[in-house]
Design a protein around this motif. Structure first.
Motif, PDB file in Angstrom:
ATOM      1  N   SER A 297       0.811  -1.057  -0.012  1.00  0.00           N
ATOM      2  CA  SER A 297       0.058   0.082  -0.130  1.00  0.00           C
ATOM      3  C   SER A 297       0.981   1.305   0.028  1.00  0.00           C
ATOM      4  O   SER A 297       1.334   1.696   1.014  1.00  0.00           O
ATOM      5  CB  SER A 297      -0.885  -0.108   1.322  1.00  0.00           C
ATOM      6  N   LEU A 298       0.969   1.824  -1.218  1.00  0.00           N
ATOM      7  CA  LEU A 298       1.901   3.065  -1.136  1.00  0.00           C
ATOM      8  C   LEU A 298       1.254   4.123  -0.529  1.00  0.00           C
ATOM      9  O   LEU A 298       1.973   5.145  -0.248  1.00  0.00           O
ATOM     10  CB  LEU A 298       2.150   3.302  -2.733  1.00  0.00           C
ATOM     11  N   VAL A 299       0.040   4.210  -0.129  1.00  0.00           N
ATOM     12  CA  VAL A 299      -0.598   5.447   0.445  1.00  0.00           C
ATOM     13  C   VAL A 299      -0.474   5.208   1.947  1.00  0.00           C
ATOM     14  O   VAL A 299      -1.280   6.030   2.895  1.00  0.00           O
ATOM     15  CB  VAL A 299      -1.931   5.551   0.138  1.00  0.00           C
ATOM     16  N   HIS A 300      -0.374   4.006   2.381  1.00  0.00           N
ATOM     17  CA  HIS A 300      -0.274   3.834   4.000  1.00  0.00           C
ATOM     18  C   HIS A 300       0.783   4.908   4.434  1.00  0.00           C
ATOM     19  O   HIS A 300       1.982   4.976   4.067  1.00  0.00           O
ATOM     20  CB  HIS A 300       0.305   2.480   4.233  1.00  0.00           C
ATOM     21  N   PRO A 301       0.303   5.368   5.795  1.00  0.00           N
ATOM     22  CA  PRO A 301       1.366   6.404   6.409  1.00  0.00           C
ATOM     23  C   PRO A 301       2.659   5.954   6.506  1.00  0.00           C
ATOM     24  O   PRO A 301       3.653   6.745   6.499  1.00  0.00           O
ATOM     25  CB  PRO A 301       0.414   6.626   7.601  1.00  0.00           C
TER      26      PRO A 301
ATOM     27  N   SER B 127      10.857   5.491  -1.068  1.00  0.00           N
ATOM     28  CA  SER B 127      11.520   5.208  -2.131  1.00  0.00           C
ATOM     29  C   SER B 127      11.158   3.736  -2.543  1.00  0.00           C
ATOM     30  O   SER B 127      11.626   2.772  -2.402  1.00  0.00           O
ATOM     31  CB  SER B 127      12.930   5.437  -2.531  1.00  0.00           C
ATOM     32  N   ILE B 128      10.033   3.558  -3.398  1.00  0.00           N
ATOM     33  CA  ILE B 128       9.457   2.285  -3.608  1.00  0.00           C
ATOM     34  C   ILE B 128       8.811   2.164  -4.907  1.00  0.00           C
ATOM     35  O   ILE B 128       7.894   2.925  -5.516  1.00  0.00           O
ATOM     36  CB  ILE B 128       8.115   1.730  -2.678  1.00  0.00           C
ATOM     37  N   ASP B 129       9.542   1.219  -5.716  1.00  0.00           N
ATOM     38  CA  ASP B 129       8.904   0.750  -7.277  1.00  0.00           C
ATOM     39  C   ASP B 129       7.906  -0.406  -7.124  1.00  0.00           C
ATOM     40  O   ASP B 129       8.270  -1.300  -6.569  1.00  0.00           O
ATOM     41  CB  ASP B 129      10.163   0.850  -7.947  1.00  0.00           C
ATOM     42  N   LEU B 130       6.824  -0.236  -7.411  1.00  0.00           N
ATOM     43  CA  LEU B 130       6.013  -1.562  -7.520  1.00  0.00           C
ATOM     44  C   LEU B 130       5.461  -2.124  -9.071  1.00  0.00           C
ATOM     45  O   LEU B 130       5.047  -1.020  -9.911  1.00  0.00           O
ATOM     46  CB  LEU B 130       4.594  -1.140  -6.983  1.00  0.00           C
ATOM     47  N   ALA B 131       5.610  -3.260  -9.441  1.00  0.00           N
ATOM     48  CA  ALA B 131       5.332  -3.836 -10.400  1.00  0.00           C
ATOM     49  C   ALA B 131       4.369  -4.802 -10.321  1.00  0.00           C
ATOM     50  O   ALA B 131       4.430  -5.779  -9.283  1.00  0.00           O
ATOM     51  CB  ALA B 131       6.549  -4.283 -11.269  1.00  0.00           C
ATOM     52  N   GLU B 132       3.207  -4.957 -10.938  1.00  0.00           N
ATOM     53  CA  GLU B 132       2.068  -6.067 -10.632  1.00  0.00           C
ATOM     54  C   GLU B 132       2.281  -7.111 -11.891  1.00  0.00           C
ATOM     55  O   GLU B 132       2.307  -6.791 -12.978  1.00  0.00           O
ATOM     56  CB  GLU B 132       0.815  -5.398 -10.764  1.00  0.00           C
ATOM     57  N   PHE B 133       2.356  -8.418 -11.362  1.00  0.00           N
ATOM     58  CA  PHE B 133       2.221  -9.504 -12.298  1.00  0.00           C
ATOM     59  C   PHE B 133       1.033 -10.328 -11.862  1.00  0.00           C
ATOM     60  O   PHE B 133       1.149 -11.493 -12.615  1.00  0.00           O
ATOM     61  CB  PHE B 133       3.562 -10.282 -12.048  1.00  0.00           C
TER      62      PHE B 133
ATOM     63  N   ALA C 201      -3.851 -10.308  -4.759  1.00  0.00           N
ATOM     64  CA  ALA C 201      -4.028 -10.571  -3.353  1.00  0.00           C
ATOM     65  C   ALA C 201      -4.234  -9.249  -2.652  1.00  0.00           C
ATOM     66  O   ALA C 201      -3.592  -8.214  -3.185  1.00  0.00           O
ATOM     67  CB  ALA C 201      -2.911 -11.376  -2.716  1.00  0.00           C
ATOM     68  N   PRO C 202      -4.945  -9.141  -1.461  1.00  0.00           N
ATOM     69  CA  PRO C 202      -4.453  -7.885  -0.441  1.00  0.00           C
ATOM     70  C   PRO C 202      -3.120  -7.760  -0.079  1.00  0.00           C
ATOM     71  O   PRO C 202      -2.236  -8.526  -0.372  1.00  0.00           O
ATOM     72  CB  PRO C 202      -5.473  -8.538   0.675  1.00  0.00           C
ATOM     73  N   THR C 203      -3.168  -6.413   0.077  1.00  0.00           N
ATOM     74  CA  THR C 203      -1.638  -5.779   0.076  1.00  0.00           C
ATOM     75  C   THR C 203      -1.156  -5.982   1.559  1.00  0.00           C
ATOM     76  O   THR C 203      -0.246  -5.428   1.875  1.00  0.00           O
ATOM     77  CB  THR C 203      -1.767  -4.265  -0.164  1.00  0.00           C
ATOM     78  N   ASP C 204      -2.093  -6.760   2.565  1.00  0.00           N
ATOM     79  CA  ASP C 204      -1.271  -6.820   3.846  1.00  0.00           C
ATOM     80  C   ASP C 204      -0.121  -7.376   3.937  1.00  0.00           C
ATOM     81  O   ASP C 204       0.905  -6.665   4.875  1.00  0.00           O
ATOM     82  CB  ASP C 204      -2.438  -7.807   4.816  1.00  0.00           C
ATOM     83  N   HIS C 205       0.383  -8.474   3.397  1.00  0.00           N
ATOM     84  CA  HIS C 205       1.850  -9.135   3.796  1.00  0.00           C
ATOM     85  C   HIS C 205       2.931  -8.196   3.243  1.00  0.00           C
ATOM     86  O   HIS C 205       3.679  -8.362   3.865  1.00  0.00           O
ATOM     87  CB  HIS C 205       1.409 -10.563   3.036  1.00  0.00           C
ATOM     88  N   GLY C 206       2.778  -8.076   1.974  1.00  0.00           N
ATOM     89  CA  GLY C 206       3.723  -7.085   1.297  1.00  0.00           C
ATOM     90  C   GLY C 206       4.042  -5.729   2.242  1.00  0.00           C
ATOM     91  O   GLY C 206       5.250  -5.462   2.275  1.00  0.00           O
ATOM     92  N   THR C 207       3.008  -5.051   2.374  1.00  0.00           N
ATOM     93  CA  THR C 207       2.833  -3.908   3.202  1.00  0.00           C
ATOM     94  C   THR C 207       3.788  -3.866   4.751  1.00  0.00           C
ATOM     95  O   THR C 207       4.538  -3.305   5.072  1.00  0.00           O
ATOM     96  CB  THR C 207       1.478  -3.273   3.496  1.00  0.00           C
ATOM     97  N   ALA C 208       3.441  -5.146   5.283  1.00  0.00           N
ATOM     98  CA  ALA C 208       4.082  -5.494   6.585  1.00  0.00           C
ATOM     99  C   ALA C 208       5.644  -5.764   6.356  1.00  0.00           C
ATOM    100  O   ALA C 208       6.229  -5.132   6.884  1.00  0.00           O
ATOM    101  CB  ALA C 208       3.460  -6.845   7.150  1.00  0.00           C
ATOM    102  N   ILE C 209       5.954  -6.161   5.417  1.00  0.00           N
ATOM    103  CA  ILE C 209       7.515  -6.676   5.249  1.00  0.00           C
ATOM    104  C   ILE C 209       8.134  -5.386   4.866  1.00  0.00           C
ATOM    105  O   ILE C 209       9.049  -5.121   5.354  1.00  0.00           O
ATOM    106  CB  ILE C 209       7.587  -7.587   3.833  1.00  0.00           C
ATOM    107  N   ALA C 210       7.467  -4.416   3.940  1.00  0.00           N
ATOM    108  CA  ALA C 210       7.949  -3.205   3.408  1.00  0.00           C
ATOM    109  C   ALA C 210       8.361  -2.247   4.795  1.00  0.00           C
ATOM    110  O   ALA C 210       9.299  -1.430   4.737  1.00  0.00           O
ATOM    111  CB  ALA C 210       7.302  -2.573   2.244  1.00  0.00           C
TER     112      ALA C 210
END
Length: 495
Positions: free
Chosen positions: A261-265, A271-277, A283-292
């Motif tokens: 979630s690039l809009v998460h506070p 500095s995050i680049d995101l590519a969707e595959f 899937a929901p963004t919970d897991h990736g957002t937590a790691i980032a």
């Protein structure tokens, strides 16, 4: 061919034929006797034998002899006969769009088949038994198809001509191209094939491998996130008490996961680049957002980021499939290839599945380029099977411990484990706020950041990390904790 049955249909079919032979034999015998000609002994014996055979033949023998007569009339099919005229394998359906022209068929073409025959022998579809087994006994059990895409196989080739050539070879098995894409940074081509509807995925793969055991063909494996139930702490356990991680300010890190979630506070303005595959149902963004957030989370939002100024590239490969979140081998290949193009120096793989030779080859290519690969060990319990990519040689496998340095109860064990890190009740961002997270997924980011810091400080980074780890469990490296609880290098914090 007449098939046996309980209805007696074979007897009814045989009666007119039997009568005809009886009439013919009798007429021949009467005609020659009427002309006063004595039959030669051999011809007499043959006539009598024919009449006796017709009269005494049992219903069970009739179909067998009919089949024998048909077989006698049909020429034998040689295994290899250069002079025989055979039909070439059917061409696959119209190929998908490719990056470059379709080249003529080549013998080896870089398909990574290794030494041996350059082409596959086509399967013998003339056998009714083979077709029956493919349509019934060879169907994939439901428990197996949960681990891979049913009706699909994935092939890795090292160039486009080789991929096209192998598609022609595999057409002999009635495989048809679903997709084909060049992995330009990895120097490979990934092709996905559809199987015929009556073929079992594992059975057909086994048949092809018997013909060409070195081919880089495998099921389209499914991989799942290695996060457990949500349930806080972490940096203090690894010795990072401040947010000063200056040795990683210029780090370029890759994450292959869900989208973030690039809009998460916690992540806004980072500095995050995101590519969707992941296609139409990501899937929901919970897991990736937590790691980032563990890596670059904004300190003003209460985070102590492991590498505050690092540039993060996220390959979002996970899809939502009903109640399941997973990805596939071919999608992983695309994500890994993109990350390589982003010039990342390390990739976090908080995911897991079964061993797969296509994924193995992708990992080998990345390791050969000296990319640091860190993977979650898995959450299948102490008796669970090894999870890949964590179990792949050269990949750093990470298990999880709680605040009391006890092994996460759901974590996998094994001699391939390298390090332990906080992974139980870890406080991190989620799509709609912040939560406590548990699982080996959340331990992996701690190890990646620490090893990358060591790598930026010393060429002996692996040995330094092993010596600096807090030994847990039995002395030395073990199956529960690897080398022990990873510790942050003092030189990276200016202490």
């Amino acid at each position: 061919m007449i098939h046996r049955g309980t209805s007696g249909s074979a007897d009814h079919t045989r009666c007119p034929l039997t009568a005809a032979w009886l009439v013919v034999g009798t007429l021949i015998l009467m005609t020659e006797m009427a002309h006063g000609q004595d039959m030669e002994p051999q011809r007499q014996d043959r006539a009598r034998s024919l009449l006796e055979e017709i009269i005494t033949e049992t219903p069970e023998k009739a179909p067998e002899k009919a089949a024998d007569r048909q077989t006698d009339q049909k020429p034998a099919r040689p295994d290899t006969a250069p002079e025989a005229k055979t039909q070439p394998p059917a061409e696959p359906d119209a190929p998908p769009q490719e990056s470059g022209p379709v080249h003529p068929r080549v013998e080896r073409g870089g398909s990574l088949m290794g030494r041996g025959p350059s082409s596959l022998s086509p399967p013998d579809w003339s056998s009714a038994d083979d077709e029956t087994s493919m349509a019934s006994a060879d169907q994939d059990p439901p428990s197996e198809t949960e681990d891979f895409e049913p009706g699909e196989l994935v092939l890795i080739s090292n160039d486009m001509p080789g991929a096209v050539a192998m598609a022609r070879e595999l057409a002999a098995y009635r495989l048809r191209i679903k997709s084909r894409q060049a992995l330009k940074r990895l120097g490979l081509v990934v092709s996905v094939f559809r199987l015929p509807p009556d073929a079992g995925t594992l059975a057909l793969l086994a048949k092809i491998r018997r013909q060409s055991p070195n081919m880089n063909l495998d099921v389209n494996q499914r991989y799942r996130l290695m996060g457990g139930p949500r349930q806080r702490y972490g940096q203090d356990m690894i010795g990072l008490s401040t947010g000063n991680t200056s040795c990683l300010d210029n780090a370029r890190v890759g994450l292959i996961d869900t989208a973030v979630s690039l809009v998460h506070p916690a992540l806004a303005g980072r500095s995050i680049d995101l590519a969707e595959f992941a296609g139409p149902t990501p899937a929901p963004t919970d897991h990736g957002t937590a790691i980032a957030s563990l890596w670059v989370g904004d300190p003003d939002q209460g985070f102590t980021p492991l590498m505050r100024e690092a540039a993060l590239s996220v390959a979002a490969v996970f899809r939502q499939r009903g109640n399941t979140i997973d990805t596939t081998t071919d999608t992983l290949a695309l994500g890994l290839d993109w990350l390589l193009g982003q010039e990342v120096e390390a990739i976090n793989l908080s995911l897991g599945g079964r061993k797969n030779r296509v994924l193995d080859l992708l990992l080998q290519q990345l390791l050969a380029k000296e990319i640091l690969l860190v993977a979650a060990a898995g959450n299948l319990g102490s008796e669970g099977p090894a999870v890949y990519p964590a179990a792949h040689p050269g990949v750093i496998a990470v298990t999880a411990v709680d605040a009391n340095q006890r092994r996460y109860q759901r974590a996998n064990r094994g001699e391939h484990l390298d390090f332990a890190a906080p992974g139980v009740h870890v406080w991190a961002a989620s799509a709609d706020g912040t939560y406590y997270h548990s699982g080996t997924s959340y331990a992996a980011p701690f190890v990646l950041a620490t090893l990358l810091a060591e790598k930026h400080l010393s060429s002996r980074w692996q040995q330094q990390a092993q010596l600096g780890a807090i030994d847990l469990g039995i002395p030395g490296k073990d199956d529960n904790f690897g080398w022990g609880l990873i510790q942050w290098p003092d030189a990276c914090t200016g202490q």
